[in-house]
Scaffold this motif. Structure first.
Motif, PDB file in Angstrom:
ATOM      1  N   SER B 514      92.292  68.584  95.987  1.00  0.00           N
ATOM      2  CA  SER B 514      91.501  69.728  95.531  1.00  0.00           C
ATOM      3  C   SER B 514      90.119  69.290  95.064  1.00  0.00           C
ATOM      4  N   ILE B 515      90.019  68.079  94.504  1.00  0.00           N
ATOM      5  CA  ILE B 515      88.679  67.602  94.142  1.00  0.00           C
ATOM      6  C   ILE B 515      87.822  67.427  95.394  1.00  0.00           C
ATOM      7  N   TRP B 516      88.416  66.824  96.418  1.00  0.00           N
ATOM      8  CA  TRP B 516      87.676  66.647  97.676  1.00  0.00           C
ATOM      9  C   TRP B 516      87.255  67.994  98.258  1.00  0.00           C
ATOM     10  N   THR B 517      88.198  68.949  98.265  1.00  0.00           N
ATOM     11  CA  THR B 517      87.890  70.243  98.865  1.00  0.00           C
ATOM     12  C   THR B 517      86.814  70.971  98.068  1.00  0.00           C
ATOM     13  N   PHE B 518      86.923  70.880  96.757  1.00  0.00           N
ATOM     14  CA  PHE B 518      85.936  71.526  95.876  1.00  0.00           C
ATOM     15  C   PHE B 518      84.529  71.054  96.228  1.00  0.00           C
ATOM     16  N   ASN B 519      84.407  69.776  96.565  1.00  0.00           N
ATOM     17  CA  ASN B 519      83.103  69.206  96.892  1.00  0.00           C
ATOM     18  C   ASN B 519      82.905  68.998  98.395  1.00  0.00           C
ATOM     19  N   MET B 520      83.635  69.756  99.220  1.00  0.00           N
ATOM     20  CA  MET B 520      83.563  69.532 100.669  1.00  0.00           C
ATOM     21  C   MET B 520      82.253  70.078 101.221  1.00  0.00           C
ATOM     22  N   PHE B 521      81.268  69.212 101.223  1.00  0.00           N
ATOM     23  CA  PHE B 521      79.936  69.640 101.600  1.00  0.00           C
ATOM     24  C   PHE B 521      79.799  69.877 103.103  1.00  0.00           C
ATOM     25  N   ASN B 522      80.241  68.890 103.880  1.00  0.00           N
ATOM     26  CA  ASN B 522      79.987  68.897 105.329  1.00  0.00           C
ATOM     27  C   ASN B 522      80.439  70.163 106.029  1.00  0.00           C
ATOM     28  N   ILE B 523      81.643  70.618 105.709  1.00  0.00           N
ATOM     29  CA  ILE B 523      82.204  71.746 106.452  1.00  0.00           C
ATOM     30  C   ILE B 523      81.375  73.004 106.221  1.00  0.00           C
ATOM     31  N   ILE B 524      81.157  73.335 104.957  1.00  0.00           N
ATOM     32  CA  ILE B 524      80.398  74.547 104.657  1.00  0.00           C
ATOM     33  C   ILE B 524      78.986  74.439 105.216  1.00  0.00           C
ATOM     34  N   TYR B 525      78.387  73.284 104.990  1.00  0.00           N
ATOM     35  CA  TYR B 525      76.992  73.122 105.386  1.00  0.00           C
ATOM     36  C   TYR B 525      76.830  73.199 106.892  1.00  0.00           C
ATOM     37  N   LEU B 526      77.784  72.636 107.629  1.00  0.00           N
ATOM     38  CA  LEU B 526      77.612  72.577 109.081  1.00  0.00           C
ATOM     39  C   LEU B 526      78.257  73.749 109.806  1.00  0.00           C
ATOM     40  N   VAL B 527      79.361  74.297 109.292  1.00  0.00           N
ATOM     41  CA  VAL B 527      80.034  75.359 110.042  1.00  0.00           C
ATOM     42  C   VAL B 527      79.372  76.709 109.782  1.00  0.00           C
ATOM     43  N   SER B 528      79.486  77.231 108.575  1.00  0.00           N
ATOM     44  CA  SER B 528      78.912  78.562 108.352  1.00  0.00           C
ATOM     45  C   SER B 528      77.483  78.468 107.839  1.00  0.00           C
ATOM     46  N   ALA B 529      77.111  77.305 107.296  1.00  0.00           N
ATOM     47  CA  ALA B 529      75.776  77.126 106.709  1.00  0.00           C
ATOM     48  C   ALA B 529      75.477  78.213 105.679  1.00  0.00           C
ATOM     49  N   GLY B 530      76.526  78.695 105.015  1.00  0.00           N
ATOM     50  CA  GLY B 530      76.323  79.692 103.969  1.00  0.00           C
ATOM     51  C   GLY B 530      76.196  81.111 104.482  1.00  0.00           C
ATOM     52  N   SER B 535      76.434  83.753 101.204  1.00  0.00           N
ATOM     53  CA  SER B 535      77.632  84.221 100.503  1.00  0.00           C
ATOM     54  C   SER B 535      78.816  83.281 100.703  1.00  0.00           C
ATOM     55  N   SER B 536      78.848  82.536 101.817  1.00  0.00           N
ATOM     56  CA  SER B 536      79.989  81.633 101.993  1.00  0.00           C
ATOM     57  C   SER B 536      79.696  80.237 101.453  1.00  0.00           C
ATOM     58  N   ASP B 537      78.563  80.082 100.766  1.00  0.00           N
ATOM     59  CA  ASP B 537      78.270  78.794 100.138  1.00  0.00           C
ATOM     60  C   ASP B 537      79.221  78.525  98.982  1.00  0.00           C
ATOM     61  N   ILE B 538      79.584  77.249  98.813  1.00  0.00           N
ATOM     62  CA  ILE B 538      80.309  76.876  97.601  1.00  0.00           C
ATOM     63  C   ILE B 538      79.313  76.197  96.658  1.00  0.00           C
ATOM     64  N   LEU B 539      79.776  75.828  95.473  1.00  0.00           N
ATOM     65  CA  LEU B 539      78.825  75.332  94.472  1.00  0.00           C
ATOM     66  C   LEU B 539      77.986  74.167  94.969  1.00  0.00           C
ATOM     67  N   ILE B 540      78.627  73.242  95.671  1.00  0.00           N
ATOM     68  CA  ILE B 540      77.869  72.040  96.020  1.00  0.00           C
ATOM     69  C   ILE B 540      76.804  72.316  97.066  1.00  0.00           C
ATOM     70  N   THR B 541      77.097  73.193  98.040  1.00  0.00           N
ATOM     71  CA  THR B 541      76.060  73.498  99.022  1.00  0.00           C
ATOM     72  C   THR B 541      74.961  74.337  98.389  1.00  0.00           C
ATOM     73  N   GLU B 542      75.365  75.190  97.447  1.00  0.00           N
ATOM     74  CA  GLU B 542      74.389  75.991  96.707  1.00  0.00           C
ATOM     75  C   GLU B 542      73.408  75.062  95.983  1.00  0.00           C
ATOM     76  N   ALA B 543      73.968  74.066  95.304  1.00  0.00           N
ATOM     77  CA  ALA B 543      73.128  73.121  94.575  1.00  0.00           C
ATOM     78  C   ALA B 543      72.204  72.382  95.538  1.00  0.00           C
ATOM     79  N   TYR B 544      72.750  71.989  96.659  1.00  0.00           N
ATOM     80  CA  TYR B 544      71.949  71.265  97.653  1.00  0.00           C
ATOM     81  C   TYR B 544      70.773  72.119  98.118  1.00  0.00           C
ATOM     82  N   ARG B 545      71.065  73.411  98.342  1.00  0.00           N
ATOM     83  CA  ARG B 545      69.984  74.296  98.786  1.00  0.00           C
ATOM     84  C   ARG B 545      68.892  74.424  97.739  1.00  0.00           C
ATOM     85  N   TRP B 546      69.311  74.504  96.444  1.00  0.00           N
ATOM     86  CA  TRP B 546      68.279  74.582  95.403  1.00  0.00           C
ATOM     87  C   TRP B 546      67.424  73.326  95.411  1.00  0.00           C
ATOM     88  N   ALA B 547      68.058  72.201  95.665  1.00  0.00           N
ATOM     89  CA  ALA B 547      67.304  70.953  95.611  1.00  0.00           C
ATOM     90  C   ALA B 547      66.405  70.768  96.834  1.00  0.00           C
TER      91      ALA B 547
END
Lengths: 283, 585
Positions: B514-530, B535-547
């Motif tokens: 669950s820790i890995w999934t919580f921070n699973m950046f690659n899938i969200i970023y590459l598949v739906s790209a948010g 709206s389909s962004d999770i916290l880590i991709t959201e943070a990445y986008r802000w940065a």
């Protein structure tokens, strides 16, 4: 009774075949794309190609930079060196630390182990900015060594936990006997513990290798010269956000990149179960 | 004197020394990294930036007279300060030249820049760079001549257009700033001596003396930091006064008024205090004893520990500090808890807005729960099927089923992205064969979420399967035999025997998974790209986008990262406690 057992068997096999088929389908589609002509992804689920060509492989392998250097060779070499370096360094660091955690009771042991677990929770993607600053201060941007350091430290926590779990299962009596015979701790570590822990070491090595071989986002950030790229960065450039996607070349590249890692995975997979569960149960 | 005491004293002193070193580093950082380095070192830079800002605010560009006056007023301190006016026309060739609007060399005012002269060439290039960047630039180094470093260059706007560029080249040496090194070093030495003497001659008094040292040092850090601030403020005031004299205006320049001192206060003093307190409570002495006793263990830990400290811990601390700053347009400003407030208050967005923190948190939790549930159920089901020793080809099935695990996950993500393509994707093709409508996967939240989950499930079930298989093999067969003799029904055997025995092996795998999934950046970023709309962004991709995608807001991203960390930390704490309870019970 006999009848129903046979029925059960058949149903089990049917279920497994369908499930395995579904699992393999995406891979099969990539294999198909790699050998069929055309850049676009095709609308089909038939994994058998209608026409076979090697153009995509030739395109990927034969890629050269603007001044005529053979890029694929360079990038393959980069990836290989980085992955091997990470494996060596990662396993060495993890094995020594795990042995200390497993065999010695010292103040800070629990805290240290907790720290190794906790750092997994800090999102690595966001350590990127400070890491970039540190690497540039050390002059390690754009270098193989820099990425080796970064990857081995990201792989360490998991490896330490796994190895520690495995070391725990090796009976202490062996070492005690050797100690009585006058062997030094270091010697015991190298001649008794490490050989016994071979399955777990194999898994650790595999994990480190995979971390380094497969990583994309840090590599894309820390490397900015085409000839120092690793293969994932190259691969993403075929279907990246700019320009039109070349799925053919991507598929061919994906096959080339996956083959070594999949081969390695299968070579070591029999250790995987024992290594992982030993770590898991005791962890 | 006992050897143990000496080592203890040395270690205590080492602790205190490192505390001093850390606060020294923090204070030094405050001067270097706050983005205000330029201003501390040289009023020239402040001048250029201030001139441009002032003028931009007034929307009235300097006339030749005011610019000239500004330059001559400061000419004593600044060697080459010029205002280079942009060409009047892009149409006529002879008008396409940059001219001096003002310069401290009075003869040159009104003249065209001569590109043959190295100085003019630098000015010309700087003006071009500023024009294309559209913002003030600092420290443009010349590759040929280190004397011709452009310290600061700032645009001067007229009616919304780039009108001229204020450029400062090679200012004289900066006014002295209190040196960070020697007073702190002296302080450290004093503490060192304190601890040493105390441990040698008055073991009982040591605590008091160390405490005195700590208080002294904190006070000193405070004093020194405010000294830096004062020097900085004086510097700025001086520059502004000159500016106000020349331009005949008054008013504060907000952008330049941020003080660098918070760095030292945030990092230095708390860290120094913590470390010194550790020393105070005898950690040093105990460490000496245990170090001697467990020398080998510590030696074995050093290599890994060093690597982790440099490349994980240091970035972590840096990230921690970054969370208290705001980064915009290349400048860091200390904002305290504002980033956290912005995130945790939802940033004035309704709860249903994709950028609202609680919305993203909800998506992340849902994402983690659904994935882990699917991984475990599928993995466990397959493991139970494959466990059967009489099953044929089970080696082959297993080998084929772990293929997704072996594949690099960014490749997997990209493949699935292609498979979910509206027009060419295999998934829609299957739907058509079955007779259903094609789905535009990435245009609504639920379908995009399903696409992400499908990809991640495909990727993640083999791990759970392998863990479950291993654990199943370690369950002794006689348990089942006993159950069979008693005639226990299958589902009872599963729920009362298999599952409880599997728990110790599955628990860590689930927590880790669950820790890995919580921070699973690659899938969200590459598949739906948010998609859609993040709206389909999770916290880590959201943070990445802000940065990296929404205006380089590193501070906000760091605050996000910290929140992610805190959530996961408490999650694992709770999970740990639960597992202990379940083991005891």
């Amino acid at each position: 009774m006999q009848q129903s057992t046979k029925m059960n068997r058949a149903i089990t096999h049917l279920f497994l075949i369908i499930f395995t088929g579904m699992t393999l389908l995406p891979v099969a589609l990539v294999l198909r794309k790699a050998v069929s002509p055309g850049k676009a992804f095709e609308l089909t689920i038939n994994p058998i190609p209608s026409k076979v060509t090697s153009e995509h492989f030739r395109e990927v392998i034969g890629k050269t930079s603007s001044d005529g250097k053979w890029l694929f060779g360079r990038q393959l070499l980069n990836s290989t060196l980085i992955a091997l370096g990470t494996t060596l360094l990662g396993v060495f660091l993890a094995a020594t630390a795990a042995y200390a955690f497993s065999r010695f009771r010292f103040p800070g042991r629990n805290g240290g182990m907790m720290a190794f677990l906790v750092v997994q929770m800090f999102p690595a993607t966001l350590l990127m900015i400070p890491m970039y600053v540190i690497l540039s201060k050390l002059g390690l941007l754009n270098s193989i060594l820099g990425l080796i350091f970064v990857y081995s430290t990201t792989a360490i926590p998991f490896c330490v936990w796994m190895l520690k779990g495995y070391f725990d299962t090796i009976p202490k009596e062996l070492e005690e006997a050797a100690l009585i015979d006058g062997a030094s701790r270091i010697r015991i570590f190298y001649t008794i513990v490490l050989p016994l822990a071979r399955p777990a070491l194999a898994v650790t090595a595999l994990f480190s290798f995979m971390t380094a071989w497969n990583e994309y986002i840090l590599a894309a950030t820390f490397l900015n010269r085409e000839e120092s790229y690793t293969l994932p960065v190259l691969l993403n450039s075929y279907v990246g956000e700019h320009g039109s996607a070349n799925w053919g070349a991507f598929a061919a590249g994906a096959v080339l990149v996956s083959i070594p890692i999949v081969a390695l995975f299968y070579a070591l997979q029999k250790h995987l179960v024992s290594g992982l569960t030993a770590g898991g149960v005791k962890g | 004197m006992k050897r143990k005491h000496i080592t203890g004293a040395l270690l205590t002193a080492l602790f205190a020394g490192s505390a001093v070193a850390i606060s020294a580093a923090a204070v030094y950082l405050s001067a270097l990294n706050s983005g205000e380095k330029a201003i501390i070192e040289s009023p020239a830079r402040a001048y250029a930036a201030a001139l441009a800002l002032r003028v931009a605010k007034d929307a009235s560009p300097p006339t030749a007279q005011t610019a000239l006056a500004a330059v001559t007023q400061n000419a004593k301190a600044l060697e080459h300060i010029s205002v280079v006016v942009e060409p009047r026309s892009t149409k006529y060739r002879f008008l396409r030249k940059r001219r001096f609007l003002a310069a401290n060399d009075a003869k040159r005012v009104g003249a065209v820049l001569n590109k043959q002269s190295p100085l003019d060439k630098r000015l010309y290039d700087a003006a071009s760079s500023v024009r294309s960047a559209g913002k003030p630039l600092l420290e443009l180094r010349s590759p040929q001549d280190s004397n011709l470093t452009v310290l600061a260059a700032a645009p001067v706007m007229r009616e919304g257009k780039h009108y001229a560029t204020a450029i400062v080249i090679t200012a004289p040496k900066a006014p002295p700033v209190p040196a960070p090194a020697w007073p702190l070093f002296a302080c450290g030495l004093a503490l060192f001596a304190f601890a040493l003497l105390a441990a040698l001659f008055a073991p009982r008094l040591r605590h008091v003396l160390v405490l005195l040292g700590v208080i002294g040092m904190s006070g000193f850090s405070w004093w020194w930091t405010s000294g830096v601030s004062a020097a900085y403020t004086a510097n700025l005031t001086h520059t502004l006064a000159g500016l106000q004299r020349t331009l005949g205006t008054s008013g504060s320049l907000d952008a330049l008024s941020a003080s660098p001192s918070p760095w030292a206060l945030i990092i230095g003093i708390p860290l120094a205090l913590v470390i010194s307190l550790l020393a105070l409570f005898g950690v040093g002495r105990r460490m000496a004893a245990s170090m001697a006793e467990h020398r080998l263990a510590y030696t074995l830990l050093i290599p890994a520990g060093l690597g982790m400290a440099l490349l994980v811990l240091l970035p972590f601390v840096y990230g921690l500090a970054l969370g208290f700053f705001n980064h915009q347009h290349g400048e860091y400003n200390f904002v305290g808890l504002k980033n956290f407030v912005e995130i945790l208050s939802g940033g004035d967005r309704p709860l249903s807005h994709p950028l609202n923190f609680y919305f993203t948190l909800g998506v992340t939790v849902l994402w983690t729960a659904v994935n882990v549930f699917l991984h475990v159920t599928i993995g466990l089901a397959l493991a139970l099927v494959l466990k059967d020793p009489l099953l044929r080809f089970k080696g082959i099935y297993r080998a084929l089923l772990i293929l997704p695990w072996a594949m690099p996950n960014y490749i997997t993500a990209l493949i699935w992205k292609g498979m979910f393509h509206y027009q060419y994707g295999a998934v829609n093709h299957v739907l058509e064969i079955v007779g259903l409508e094609k789905v535009s996967w990435f245009s609504s939240f639920s379908t995009a979420f399903i696409a992400n989950v499908t990809t991640n499930t495909w990727l993640g079930f083999p791990f759970m399967m392998v863990v479950a298989l291993g654990a199943l093999q370690s369950i002794p067969g006689d348990v089942y035999e006993a159950a069979a003799v008693d005639g226990a029904p299958r589902h009872k055997v599963f729920f009362h025997i298999t599952l409880p025995l599997l728990r110790p092996a599955l628990y860590p795998a689930i927590v880790l998974g669950s820790i890995w999934t919580f921070n699973m950046f690659n899938i969200i970023y590459l598949v739906s790209a948010g998609a859609p709309n993040g709206s389909s962004d999770i916290l880590i991709t959201e943070a990445y986008r802000w940065a990296f995608q929404r205006g380089d807001r590193y501070g906000l991203a760091a605050a996000y990262a910290l929140i992610i960390f805190v959530v996961l930390f408490f999650y694992s704490k709770i999970a740990n406690r639960l597992s202990r309870v379940s083991e005891d019970g």
